[in-house]
Scaffold this active site. Structure first.
Site, mmCIF file in Angstrom:
data_model
loop_
_atom_site.group_PDB
_atom_site.id
_atom_site.type_symbol
_atom_site.label_atom_id
_atom_site.label_comp_id
_atom_site.label_asym_id
_atom_site.label_seq_id
_atom_site.Cartn_x
_atom_site.Cartn_y
_atom_site.Cartn_z
ATOM 1 N N GLY A 74 33.328 -56.773 -55.137
ATOM 2 C CA GLY A 74 33.925 -55.982 -54.069
ATOM 3 C C GLY A 74 33.837 -56.620 -52.700
ATOM 4 N NE ARG A 75 27.844 -58.841 -52.531
ATOM 5 C CZ ARG A 75 27.613 -58.252 -53.711
ATOM 6 N NH1 ARG A 75 28.219 -57.123 -54.029
ATOM 7 N NH2 ARG A 75 26.781 -58.792 -54.591
ATOM 8 C CE LYS B 90 36.850 -54.964 -59.690
ATOM 9 N NZ LYS B 90 35.792 -55.958 -59.992
ATOM 10 C CE LYS C 103 27.903 -46.819 -55.371
ATOM 11 N NZ LYS C 103 28.840 -47.811 -55.944
ATOM 12 C CD GLU D 219 30.934 -43.201 -51.769
ATOM 13 O OE1 GLU D 219 29.725 -43.421 -51.569
ATOM 14 O OE2 GLU D 219 31.553 -43.660 -52.757
ATOM 15 C CG HIS E 223 26.183 -56.159 -20.022
ATOM 16 N ND1 HIS E 223 25.749 -56.123 -18.710
ATOM 17 C CD2 HIS E 223 27.093 -57.169 -20.080
ATOM 18 C CE1 HIS E 223 26.379 -57.046 -18.012
ATOM 19 N NE2 HIS E 223 27.205 -57.700 -18.825
ATOM 20 C CD GLU F 58 27.034 -54.222 -51.963
ATOM 21 O OE1 GLU F 58 26.890 -52.992 -51.799
ATOM 22 O OE2 GLU F 58 28.149 -54.771 -52.057
#
Length: 549
Positions: free
Chosen positions: A276-277, A216, A514, A222, A393, A362
């Site tokens: 964001g999520r 945004k 951050k 990153e 398994h 979050e």
């Protein structure tokens, strides 16, 4: 407006009458009740505890609840103000109080006739302008009208983002792979260590690769680190003039996109009322649209819109996101459950648990309420999981016979998403069998009746059962049903946040790390002293330098 009523410090939601009644009920009538007995006593239990929303069927009969439990849980939701908070969200009120923002991701999947506003801003019109621009871009890429710098069609798309700009994209791409056909292959790059992009560069042709940068602010550390690596690759292999032909972006920072070289017609914005999520429905989903086509992407939005309508109008007693939230709250607060497993029986949903992990943890991993007071209860659960048969398994042993109390959501589709039905029926059989085994268990009497009489052997084979689960059943895994599934959990997270009394839409907890990371980056480049880091970090930095970092 906060998500819950203003209350005296340290009480909400314990001060609600239904909370006290639920505690008494949980530690009394339900504490010793086995689900097998509950089923035996109530012949209508399955119909009582099942409901439908759009194409999704929820069976929640395998839970440690009875009619009284459900009445009290619904009363809790009402007393906590779930309906009021829901209406405030849909009305565009600034329920994200700490950032003074509305929370209106539901507007991203609105029909053109729907009206979502924040003040004088017509959010619906804004959304559809971006969707229409996305459609023009996607169709042009697919038709070859938008090409790479050397005149070749794009065969591959690389989505560069992290967190909400990656997990939703990865999940949808994997889930809907069977809708891609001959459209471009889409890859995702998120981690800042550079290995994902390094591996991709070995197999991609720069002349036929389009990058979509999702940030945004166009400043995410990153994302921009990976974007600049990609930019240098295109510049080195195709020349400086190629940048504009090989990069699109979901961002609102035009100055930064100008500096980077993103073509002005390849930019797609979104808004500060989109977390964001919860952003997969926005321009962040451009890579998904490039993979499955814009008509299918619009089906994805339409599926979510059906759930929005259900969540908005269905009574609390018959509201699917509310039901899932109340059950999670019930186990979290009164049974000591600190985690929940998400187990999809379709390998195409293998990334869905990780997506839900971010969405839940979050959002509701908070120790301070929306009104600034400390929480008085445990908030949230650890969300984890894996595609069903692999999970059997791996960790099902703990679910069946371990000491941890872990509620489970099984996700199952009636029809295969790509394989033959014979194979898919095996997945169905395993899902239904595992849910039954968790509920019913296997007693010592059952074992002896089966001829197993050795005391030691019996002890090791006993399954206590009484372990709860929900089953969410889809007719098939499609863009529409995936949209419905994601929206159900989005609203579930919202309701849980209301019950906890927290703001589900900020994430200040990740900011400190951050800030410190930026400091450490400079320290790695040029060793200096700092009082920001603890002694252990200083020790590890020194050792890393000696090892060549």
């Amino acid at each position: 407006m906060s998500q819950s009523r203003q209350r005296s410090p340290g009480t909400f939601p314990r001060d609600l009458p239904a909370f006290a009644a639920l505690a008494e009920h949980a530690y009394g009538a339900i504490a010793t009740a086995h689900m097998k007995t509950l089923f035996a006593r109530d012949k209508k239990r399955v119909t009582r505890f099942t409901l439908d929303a759009a194409d999704v069927h929820l069976d929640y009969s395998r839970n440690r609840i009875n009619a009284t439990t459900w009445r009290l849980l619904v009363a809790l939701a009402r007393e906590a103000g779930v309906e009021r908070a829901r209406d405030a969200m849909f009305a565009g009120e600034h329920i994200n109080a700490t950032e003074d923002r509305a929370v209106l991701h539901v507007a991203l999947r609105a029909a053109p006739r729907d009206r979502f506003r924040i003040g004088k801003q017509n959010c619906t019109a804004d959304v559809h302008r971006v969707l229409d621009a996305m459609e023009q871009f996607v169709r042009a890429v697919h038709a070859g009208r938008i090409q790479g710098h050397t005149g070749h069609r794009f065969t591959d798309v690389v989505n560069i983002g992290i967190g909400g700009s990656d997990l939703g994209v990865v999940t949808a791409l994997r889930a809907l792979e069977h809708y891609r056909g001959k459209r471009p292959r889409v890859h995702c790059v998120s981690n800042v260590d550079g290995t994902q992009l390094a591996d991709l560069k070995k197999i991609l042709n720069p002349a036929t690769t389009l990058f979509v940068v999702c940030s945004k602010t166009f400043t995410t550390q990153e994302t921009m680190a990976n974007a600049h690596v990609a930019r240098r690759w295109i510049q080195r292999t195709l020349g400086p003039g190629a940048i504009a032909d090989h990069f699109a972006a979901a961002s609102t920072n035009h100055e930064a996109m100008d500096a980077f070289g993103v073509h002005r017609q390849y930019r797609f914005g979104f808004w500060d009322w989109v977390g964001g999520r919860f952003s997969i429905w926005s321009a962040v989903g451009l890579s998904v649209a490039l993979a499955i086509g814009m008509p299918a992407f619009r089906d994805f939005l339409a599926g979510a819109r059906k759930i929005d309508r259900h969540f908005r109008v269905a009574p609390l007693e018959r509201n699917m996101p509310v039901a899932l939230a109340l059950l999670a709250f019930w186990y979290n607060q009164f049974f000591g459950a600190d985690s929940q497993a998400i187990l999809p029986y379709d390998n195409r949903l293998e990334r869905f648990p990780a997506f839900l992990q971010q969405m839940h943890m979050e959002s509701n991993g908070k120790s301070v309420r929306a009104d600034g007071a400390s929480v008085s209860i445990d908030t949230g659960m650890v969300i984890w999981g894996e595609a069903g048969n692999n999970a059997q398994h791996s960790f099902y042993q703990l679910l069946h016979q371990g000491t941890r109390f872990v509620p489970v959501d099984f996700i199952l589709s009636a029809r295969s998403s790509g394989a033959g039905m014979a194979e898919h029926r095996l997945a169905i059989a395993n899902c239904l069998a595992q849910a039954s085994a968790l509920m019913a268990g296997q007693s010592a009497r059952d074992l002896r009746a089966a001829g197993i009489v050795d005391a030691s052997s019996v002890a090791h084979r006993v399954h206590p059962g009484n372990r709860p689960s929900n089953t969410l059943l889809l007719p098939e895994l499609s863009p529409a049903t995936l949209g419905q599934l994601i929206a159900i959990y989005e609203h579930k997270v919202f309701v849980e946040g209301v019950l906890f009394g927290v703001n589900s839409f900020d994430q200040w907890g990740v900011q400190l790390g951050k800030v410190l990371a930026n400091s450490v980056v400079q320290r790695l480049k040029k060793p200096t002293q700092s009082n920001q880091l603890d002694a252990t970090a200083e020790h590890l930095l020194a050792r890393l330098r000696r090892l060549g970092s």
